[in-house]
Design an enzyme around this catalytic site. Structure first.
Site, PDB file in Angstrom:
ATOM      1  CG  HIS A 247      -2.013  -0.785   1.584  1.00 30.25           C
ATOM      2  ND1 HIS A 247      -2.454  -1.028   0.084  1.00 30.25           N
ATOM      3  CD2 HIS A 247      -2.379  -1.687   1.768  1.00 30.25           C
ATOM      4  CE1 HIS A 247      -3.739  -2.309   0.396  1.00 30.25           C
ATOM      5  NE2 HIS A 247      -3.766  -2.461   1.608  1.00 30.25           N
TER       6      HIS A 247
ATOM      7  CG  ASP B  86      -3.655  -8.154   1.128  1.00 27.16           C
ATOM      8  OD1 ASP B  86      -4.537  -8.308   1.042  1.00 27.16           O
ATOM      9  OD2 ASP B  86      -2.220  -8.230   1.955  1.00 27.16           O
TER      10      ASP B  86
ATOM     11  CG  HIS C 245      -6.996  -5.446   2.357  1.00 29.04           C
ATOM     12  ND1 HIS C 245      -6.725  -5.948   3.103  1.00 29.04           N
ATOM     13  CD2 HIS C 245      -7.917  -4.695   2.976  1.00 29.04           C
ATOM     14  CE1 HIS C 245      -6.737  -5.409   4.309  1.00 29.04           C
ATOM     15  NE2 HIS C 245      -8.148  -5.004   4.406  1.00 29.04           N
TER      16      HIS C 245
ATOM     17  CG  ASP D  40      -5.015  -9.975   4.051  1.00 34.01           C
ATOM     18  OD1 ASP D  40      -4.911  -9.983   2.348  1.00 34.01           O
ATOM     19  OD2 ASP D  40      -5.479  -8.415   4.171  1.00 34.01           O
TER      20      ASP D  40
END
Length: 607
Positions: free
Chosen positions: A198, A233, A235, A321
């Protein structure tokens, strides 16, 4: 809590069949020298065979077992984001502990990464931002109010003790792994502490401070014409996509939750800009994705990506995750289902850098990444967990795999078919890659000559169906909370106008690297100075191509004392063509630093 893994050849050195004449030195410990922490488990120590791990170390690139390198620093587990924060670097230590007790270290080349320096990080990040990370401390945070706001440092990305050193360690592992792939000394490199996707050029985001993935890709671009980035992931991998949004030399592919969910990017319509149009591939998903639905989408899309883009190297972000039961996630993947994506990409026999990422139920993170370490080695692990230092945290079942759950999959077959069809049709629009033959296995080549299946099921051909048979998985229960949504992104540090859908163009540093094609030849002074020290630098000349050169480059002479390239320093040895090569270290040491019980318990809290 203090362990060491080592493998000592009786003669103090190993022999290697190098894949080509042009290989490069990598800093490792000198042969015959063993450094280890106190070993408190006699059974583990006595189980170490003199030649453990030689099969992987001596296999060639053309066949046999994969040469798998593994980067780990025992200090990375000591960092602590703060009480109640879901990100816990201690999960890396738990993973490493399982890797030790399953005996996987015997088949790994274990390296301690060289910490990344300022100049390494500034290959992508702004100098002002890196200086801030280097100087700020929890005690001085109040002295930097404007900088904390500007760089998005606060609740999600707190200032904690040792923050800069933490960034140095996980970034050094990813960049060091890229160097090993560039010099063809490994087929697969693992750095579970990396994958922080990120972080932006001048901004922390989503628990990430330095984007080690972008820095590793910049290093790979010095040798390779095309790099494929894959992100599973939960995200969206926004920081990596944003960095390479306008180039056709890096394709980013992300499978993620989309909607009212952090970071709020990665729609189906986000596909790149300018030269990078169609080179950003996004699969926006809803809650409850299970193994069957995930492989239905992932495998045909990635099979088409490999056919059209023909990458020379893959960077795989294996954020955990997306597993069932994650503290911040809402998917329903089992460990086998998660690992099936990694196995599928490994079947293409393309060099691969495997990184960690998200994952906030840390006992499941350790399970997943241990299983995937075994999968990359071709080792099937026993479901019953071995006794280890964190055994009590894996109760009440004390098994490796998660149980199937009954979470509703909100992704309908029709929606997934639409996403799959749209992505494959876009990939068909990519221009042909000239002069590059796509290498596939004999069976896959035979299958490719067979008639295609129903054209309405595009991408579902026999080649990927056969690969699916070699993967496995089942569902498991998950929860549906997520990271808080990010503040409006600050693109003030980026070069160029806002692109399609408000996306920026790449930074000047990234642009300088991706627009410069890799060329053969590298000065011996550069090698001696160390490639890792000039990672992705716009001012540094490009490194040679990964393909064998007609005339091998001149490496430092044998009398040179040290070569600073890889993870740890080694003494060079003479090669037949008059250059030098690293001596191979038989002592693979990776220690686990003891942590006080009170601190460890704070690190382990999941809820």
């Amino acid at each position: 809590d203090t362990f060491a893994c080592l493998s000592v050849h009786p003669h103090g050195e190993l022999t290697r069949s190098w894949p080509s004449a042009r290989t490069a030195p990598c800093r490792r410990r000198p042969a015959g020298k063993v450094e280890m922490a106190d070993i408190t488990n006699d059974k583990l120590a006595s189980a170490q065979a003199p030649s453990a791990g030689l099969d992987v170390a001596t296999s060639s690139a053309g066949g046999g077992k994969k040469r798998v390198a593994y980067f780990y620093d025992s200090e990375v587990g000591n960092f602590y984001y703060g009480q109640g924060h879901p990100m816990k670097p201690h999960r890396i230590r738990m993973t490493h502990n399982l890797v030790l007790h399953y005996g996987l270290y015997r088949q790994l080349e274990v390296f301690r990464p060289r910490p990344a320096e300022d100049v390494d990080m500034m290959a992508f990040h702004s100098e002002e931002y890196i200086d801030f990370l280097k100087n700020v401390t929890p005690e001085t945070t109040d002295d930097w109010p404007k900088q904390c706001k500007k760089f998005n440092v606060g609740d999600d990305c707190p200032v904690f003790s040792g923050i800069y050193n933490y960034c140095q360690l996980y970034t050094g592992g990813s960049v060091g792994g890229a160097v090993k792939l560039n010099y063809q000394t490994s087929d697969v490199v693992i750095n579970w502490s990396g994958g922080l996707h990120h972080a932006k050029k001048s901004e922390a985001s989503g628990f990430c401070y330095v984007n080690d993935i972008v820095l590793a890709i910049l290093e790979l671009l010095k040798y390779h014409e095309r790099v494929l980035y894959i992100d599973i992931d939960i995200h969206h991998g926004d920081g990596v996509e944003e960095a390479f949004y306008t180039t056709d030399r890096v394709m980013t592919v992300s499978f993620h939750k989309f909607g009212d969910f952090f970071p709020g990017t990665g729609d189906l319509t986000d596909m790149g800009r300018g030269s990078g149009k169609f080179y950003s591939v996004n699969a926006p998903l809803k809650d409850g994705m299970n193994d069957e639905a995930y492989t239905y989408l992932f495998m045909p899309v990635m099979d088409k990506v490999m056919q059209t883009f023909k990458p020379e190297v893959i960077v795989f972000q294996a954020g955990a995750d997306s597993l069932a039961g994650d503290r911040l996630g809402c998917f329903n993947l089992s460990i086998q289902g998660h690992a099936s994506c990694l196995k599928f990409m490994q079947s293409f026999n393309v060099p691969m850098l495997v990184l960690g990422g998200g994952g906030y139920t840390i006992r499941n993170v350790a399970r997943c990444w241990t299983y995937e370490t075994g999968a990359l080695l071709g080792v099937e692990l026993d479901d019953d967990l071995p006794q280890n230092e964190y055994y009590d945290y894996f109760g009440p079942d004390y098994v490796l795999h998660l149980k199937p759950g009954s979470v509703e999959n909100k992704n309908s077959k029709e929606e997934l078919a639409l996403i799959r069809r749209e992505l494959i049709e876009r990939l068909d629009r990519l221009p042909h890659v000239p002069g590059t033959a796509f290498q596939r296995g004999a069976e896959a080549m035979k299958e490719q000559e067979m008639p295609e299946e129903d054209p309405d099921e595009r991408g579902g051909g026999l080649a990927y169906t056969e690969r699916m048979r070699n993967t496995e998985g089942n569902g498991a229960e998950g929860r549906s909370s997520g990271k808080p949504r990010n503040r409006a992104l600050d693109f003030s540090g980026m070069e160029g106008d806002a692109g399609m859908l408000g996306r920026p163009s790449v930074s000047s540093e990234v642009k300088a690297v991706v627009e410069r094609k890799p060329v053969a030849g590298v000065a011996s002074e550069e090698v001696a100075a160390g490639v890792a020290g000039t990672v992705g630098s716009a001012s540094s000349p490009p490194l040679p191509e990964s393909k064998p050169a007609v005339d091998p480059p001149h490496f430092p002479k044998a009398e040179d004392s040290k070569v600073a390239v890889g993870a740890v320093a080694v003494a060079p040895v003479a090669l037949p063509f008059g250059g030098s090569q690293p001596s191979v270290d038989a002592a693979k040491v990776a220690s686990v630093t003891a942590v006080k019980p009170a601190v460890r318990d704070a690190m382990m809290v999941d809820e």
